[in-house]
Design an enzyme around this catalytic site. Structure first.
Site, PDB file in Angstrom:
ATOM      1  N   ASP A 119      -6.822  -1.804  -7.008  1.00  0.00           N
ATOM      2  CA  ASP A 119      -7.608  -3.004  -6.251  1.00  0.00           C
ATOM      3  C   ASP A 119      -7.318  -4.419  -5.962  1.00  0.00           C
ATOM      4  O   ASP A 119      -7.920  -5.268  -7.620  1.00  0.00           O
ATOM      5  CB  ASP A 119      -8.554  -1.856  -5.999  1.00  0.00           C
ATOM      6  CG  ASP A 119      -9.004  -2.437  -4.473  1.00  0.00           C
ATOM      7  OD1 ASP A 119     -10.294  -3.346  -4.502  1.00  0.00           O
ATOM      8  OD2 ASP A 119      -8.769  -1.889  -3.609  1.00  0.00           O
TER       9      ASP A 119
ATOM     10  N   ARG B 296      -7.228  12.266  -4.091  1.00  0.00           N
ATOM     11  CA  ARG B 296      -8.442  12.069  -4.079  1.00  0.00           C
ATOM     12  C   ARG B 296      -9.754  12.563  -4.360  1.00  0.00           C
ATOM     13  O   ARG B 296     -10.810  12.071  -4.036  1.00  0.00           O
ATOM     14  CB  ARG B 296      -8.378  11.067  -2.560  1.00  0.00           C
ATOM     15  CG  ARG B 296      -7.830   8.997  -3.174  1.00  0.00           C
ATOM     16  CD  ARG B 296      -9.021   8.499  -3.676  1.00  0.00           C
ATOM     17  NE  ARG B 296     -10.185   7.693  -2.950  1.00  0.00           N
ATOM     18  CZ  ARG B 296     -10.804   8.326  -2.864  1.00  0.00           C
ATOM     19  NH1 ARG B 296     -11.142   8.784  -3.760  1.00  0.00           N
ATOM     20  NH2 ARG B 296     -11.959   7.347  -1.676  1.00  0.00           N
TER      21      ARG B 296
ATOM     22  N   ARG C 233      -2.763   6.474   1.352  1.00  0.00           N
ATOM     23  CA  ARG C 233      -3.466   7.077   2.518  1.00  0.00           C
ATOM     24  C   ARG C 233      -2.735   8.234   2.955  1.00  0.00           C
ATOM     25  O   ARG C 233      -3.446   9.274   3.090  1.00  0.00           O
ATOM     26  CB  ARG C 233      -5.004   7.184   2.313  1.00  0.00           C
ATOM     27  CG  ARG C 233      -6.351   6.317   0.870  1.00  0.00           C
ATOM     28  CD  ARG C 233      -7.066   6.386   2.479  1.00  0.00           C
ATOM     29  NE  ARG C 233      -6.532   4.678   3.059  1.00  0.00           N
ATOM     30  CZ  ARG C 233      -7.347   4.344   3.688  1.00  0.00           C
ATOM     31  NH1 ARG C 233      -8.869   4.467   4.603  1.00  0.00           N
ATOM     32  NH2 ARG C 233      -7.364   2.162   4.023  1.00  0.00           N
TER      33      ARG C 233
ATOM     34  N   ARG D 204       0.899  -0.955  -0.095  1.00  0.00           N
ATOM     35  CA  ARG D 204      -0.071  -0.006  -0.271  1.00  0.00           C
ATOM     36  C   ARG D 204       0.884   1.358   0.275  1.00  0.00           C
ATOM     37  O   ARG D 204       0.457   2.234   0.850  1.00  0.00           O
ATOM     38  CB  ARG D 204      -1.102  -0.099   1.086  1.00  0.00           C
ATOM     39  CG  ARG D 204      -1.882  -1.515   1.297  1.00  0.00           C
ATOM     40  CD  ARG D 204      -3.369  -0.615   2.194  1.00  0.00           C
ATOM     41  NE  ARG D 204      -4.447  -2.214   1.975  1.00  0.00           N
ATOM     42  CZ  ARG D 204      -4.630  -2.322   3.693  1.00  0.00           C
ATOM     43  NH1 ARG D 204      -3.969  -1.287   4.528  1.00  0.00           N
ATOM     44  NH2 ARG D 204      -4.689  -3.930   3.030  1.00  0.00           N
TER      45      ARG D 204
ATOM     46  N   TYR E 269     -15.274 -11.673   0.079  1.00  0.00           N
ATOM     47  CA  TYR E 269     -15.887 -10.486  -0.330  1.00  0.00           C
ATOM     48  C   TYR E 269     -16.848 -10.831  -1.362  1.00  0.00           C
ATOM     49  O   TYR E 269     -17.696 -10.115  -0.695  1.00  0.00           O
ATOM     50  CB  TYR E 269     -14.619  -9.745  -0.776  1.00  0.00           C
ATOM     51  CG  TYR E 269     -13.665  -8.766  -0.313  1.00  0.00           C
ATOM     52  CD1 TYR E 269     -14.349  -8.181   0.595  1.00  0.00           C
ATOM     53  CD2 TYR E 269     -12.492  -8.803  -0.075  1.00  0.00           C
ATOM     54  CE1 TYR E 269     -13.240  -7.102   1.692  1.00  0.00           C
ATOM     55  CE2 TYR E 269     -11.692  -8.646   0.462  1.00  0.00           C
ATOM     56  CZ  TYR E 269     -11.412  -7.591   1.844  1.00  0.00           C
ATOM     57  OH  TYR E 269     -10.791  -6.296   2.054  1.00  0.00           O
TER      58      TYR E 269
END
Length: 362
Positions: free
Chosen positions: A81, A43, A34, A30, A157
């Site tokens: 993703d 974003r 963020r 990652r 998921y």
């Protein structure tokens, strides 16, 4: 693929092949994300999956940590993703802020809603285009990693409808509908094979499979349900390597939490590198897997909040553990899971600098 710039830093590729390296190559899961203010800026104007589906935006996000940490970081990973695969199979996935499936698979009858034959070029061509433009923009500075989610993690998921702490729905499927579960897991694996082959054709130089929920299964059920689908992916890729469809690239598997199964995975899964979470000591992991595979990991991501002294202390400790288990041969330095959003980018810089200092072969 000959029009790509020559690679200037092959440290990660050499380590993935199990070679002795002058120091451990380092990247973090990652790393395009963020915690970076430049990511948050992008974003502000773009929805998450919009970035994934817009090659120029995905390229920009992928390059952000490479620019910021140039000379300190040894790999890039394409911004995407794992849930683009369920999307390609016909499922709707929203990000608000975590993943949400409005119409999950509740019973095996719902499998009929999935797309029968997935054309990855049509459904996921935007990822391939992002890989190609990013590989060119990297100008050979570091290799580019492509990836997918592991079938069990994606299955969880798709059945749960999002994140979960109990895995009640997805594991109930394994107990109540074992054959239907196995069939779906292999069906997901076949899509992953096509997807990963497409990524290599587009320019990916390494591939990683994220089995983020591997540790939610007992070793018995991991061997019964997850491992065959992981083998299906590696064998499909190795067939493509062997017949010349795509160039051979290193395969990394990150089976988070499956430390009881590491020796079985190393012997049978068919991957070149195993990623470790932080819940196992490096020298013990090396004893379990033997010399067959390289290792990646495995510092606790939360240590990045502990301040510079704590980061240096922890990096030194873990580096010593890997050296005890085999020196810098076949080791890629990384966290034991993805970097979390609140990390100060300068603390990550210090982490990279400490890896350079303490992982050197001398």
């Amino acid at each position: 693929m000959s029009d790509f710039p020559p690679l200037k830093n092959d440290l990660l590729l050499r380590a993935a092949r199990g070679e002795q390296t002058e120091r451990a190559p380092v990247w973090v899961m990652r790393q395009a994300g963020r915690y970076l203010p430049e990511f948050r800026k992008v974003r502000e104007d773009h929805e998450f999956f919009e970035i994934c589906r817009t090659p120029e935006l995905a390229k920009e996000i992928t390059l952000q940590p490479i620019r910021r940490y140039t000379g300190l970081i040894d790999a890039s990973i394409i911004f995407s993703d794992i849930l683009v695969v369920p999307q390609a199979m016909g499922m709707e996935v929203l990000m608000n802020p975590g993943p949400h499936f409005p119409d999950p698979l509740n019973t095996p009858a719902d499998i009929g809603k999935l797309t029968k034959t997935v054309d990855v070029n049509k459904e996921l061509g935007y990822v391939f285009e992002a890989i190609t433009v990013t590989r060119k923009a990297l100008d050979g500075e570091v290799p580019l990693i492509g990836f997918c989610g592991a079938p069990w993690t994606l299955f969880a998921y798709m059945v749960e409808g999002g994140g979960t702490k109990t895995f009640q729905k997805s594991k109930t499927w394994l107990f109540q509908y074992p054959q239907e579960s196995k069939d779906l897991l292999l069906r997901i694996a076949d899509v992953c094979v096509d997807y990963l082959i497409g990524q290599v054709k587009a320019g990916a130089q390494v591939l990683q499979v994220f089995d983020s929920w591997a540790g939610e299964l007992s070793p018995h059920h991991f061997a019964e349900f997850s491992l065959p689908s992981l083998q299906r992916i590696s064998s499909g890729l190795r067939k493509a390597f062997a017949d010349g469809s795509i160039p051979s690239v290193p395969l990394i598997l990150f089976p988070k939490g499956a430390n009881e199964s590491l020796s079985d995975i190393a012997a049978n899964a068919g991957y070149d590198v195993l990623g470790l979470d932080w819940c196992i000591e490096p020298d013990h992991a090396r004893q379990l897997v033997g010399e067959k595979v390289a290792l990646q990991g495995n510092m606790d991501p939360v240590m990045l909040y502990g301040g510079k002294d704590a980061i240096e202390r922890e990096v030194k400790r873990v580096c010593e553990g890997f050296k005890k288990g085999g020196g810098t041969r076949g080791w890629i330095a990384n966290l034991g899971h993805g970097i979390t959003p609140g990390v100060d980018p300068e603390d990550l810089r210090w982490f990279f600098e400490c890896i350079h200092k303490y992982s050197s072969a001398s």
